[in-house]
Write an enzyme that holds these catalytic residues in place. Structure first.
Site, PDB file in Angstrom:
ATOM      1  N   LYS A  59     -14.567   2.804   6.272  1.00  0.00           N
ATOM      2  CA  LYS A  59     -13.169   2.812   6.705  1.00  0.00           C
ATOM      3  C   LYS A  59     -12.300   2.401   5.516  1.00  0.00           C
ATOM      4  CE  LYS A  59     -10.867   1.395  10.986  1.00  0.00           C
ATOM      5  NZ  LYS A  59     -10.816   0.305  11.975  1.00  0.00           N
ATOM      6  N   LEU A  60     -11.314   3.225   5.244  1.00  0.00           N
ATOM      7  CA  LEU A  60     -10.459   3.026   4.068  1.00  0.00           C
ATOM      8  C   LEU A  60      -8.997   3.049   4.474  1.00  0.00           C
ATOM      9  CD1 LEU A  60     -12.319   5.791   2.078  1.00  0.00           C
ATOM     10  CD2 LEU A  60     -12.316   3.402   1.353  1.00  0.00           C
TER      11      LEU A  60
END
Ligand code: E4P
Length: 217
Positions: A83-84
C-alpha cells in the site's frame, strides 16, 4: 463485488474469515497502532487466516525507501499487497513494484485525476476514501462514479477499492456505482446481513414450526 475488511485485528479477522465472505484485508498505520501488536507478526497472522490480498502500508516518503519497504513487506507472505500513498513518490514506487510483479494498492485517493495517475502507474488497486470526503463536505460516491467512467473509457485494469466506508448504505451505493471492491470496518460488515424484518420473520416462522410438534432431524 469483493469484500475486504478494514482492520489489523488478527483475531477478529480470523473469525470474520470463517464466514467465507471475506475476500481480503486492508490495514494502515493507524489500524496497526490500534491493534497494539507487532507490525510484521500481525501481518503474518492476518495473511495466514485470510487467503485473499492483504494490504500493508509503507511509511517512507521517498520512492527509493518505499521500494525497499515494499519488497520487504512482500517477503512476509504471497498475498501481501504493497500500500502506497498517492504522492508522486508513491506513484513512482508503484510503477517499479508493479513492473517487478508486486501488486500495489494506491491509497489516500481523493480525486479522479489522482486515480487516473494511479492507473497509469499500473496500480492493482486504487483506494478512494468515501467517508473522509463526505466528512469534508464533498460527495465521496461521485468520486467512485468518476473513476469508474475514466477506467472504463480507457480500459484500465486497476480495481476500484472503495475505502473509508462508514455504513451499509456506502457499501450498497459503491456497488451500484461500479466499485470492484469495498473495504469495510468489522462493525459495518456485521451490519450488512442484519435486518429487523429478517429477525422478526424468523422468530414467527420458528414459533409456528414449534407449534407443529415436528422435527426435521
Ligand atoms: C483504506 O484502505 C483505509 O485503511 C481506510 O478505509 C480508512 O478509513 P477511515 O477514513 O475510516 O480511517
Amino acid at each position: 463485488m469483493q469484500i475486504f475488511i478494514d482492520s489489523a485485528d488478527a483475531k477478529e479477522l480470523a473469525a470474520l474469515a470463517e464466514t467465507g465472505l471475506v475476500d481480503g484485508v486492508t490495514t494502515n498505520p493507524s489500524l496497526i497502532a490500534k491493534s497494539g501488536g507487532d507490525f510484521f507478526e500481525t501481518l503474518k497472522a492476518i495473511c495466514a487466516s485470510v487467503p485473499g490480498p492483504v494490504s500493508a502500508e509503507v511509511v517512507a516518503q521517498d520512492a527509493a525507501t518505499m521500494l525497499k519497504e515494499g519488497r520487504k513487506l512482500r517477503g512476509l507472505a504471497d498475498n501481501i499487497v504493497v500500500k502506497l500513498p498517492l504522492t508522486v513518490e508513491g506513484l513512482k514506487a508503484c510503477k517499479t513494484l508493479e513492473e517487478e510483479g508486486h501488486p500495489c494498492n494506491v491509497t489516500l485517493c481523493f480525486s479522479a485525476v489522482q486515480a487516473l495517475l494511479a492507473a497509469k502507474a499500473g496500480a492493482t488497486f486504487i483506494s478512494p476514501f468515501l467517508g473522509r470526503l463526505d466528512d469534508n463536505g464533498q460527495d465521496g460516491m461521485q468520486l467512485i462514479r468518476e473513476i469508474r467512467a475514466i477506467y472504463d473509457n480507457y480500459e484500465y485494469p486497476t480495481q476500484i477499492l472503495a475505502a473509508s466506508i462508514r455504513s451499509a448504505n456506502h457499501v450498497k451505493d459503491a456497488a451500484i456505482a461500479g466499485a470492484d471492491c469495498a473495504t469495510i470496518p468489522p462493525a459495518v460488515f456485521k451490519s450488512l446481513y442484519k435486518h429487523i424484518l429478517t429477525d422478526a420473520g424468523l422468530e414467527a416462522f420458528l414459533k409456528d414450526w414449534k407449534s407443529t410438534g415436528q422435527s426435521i432431524l
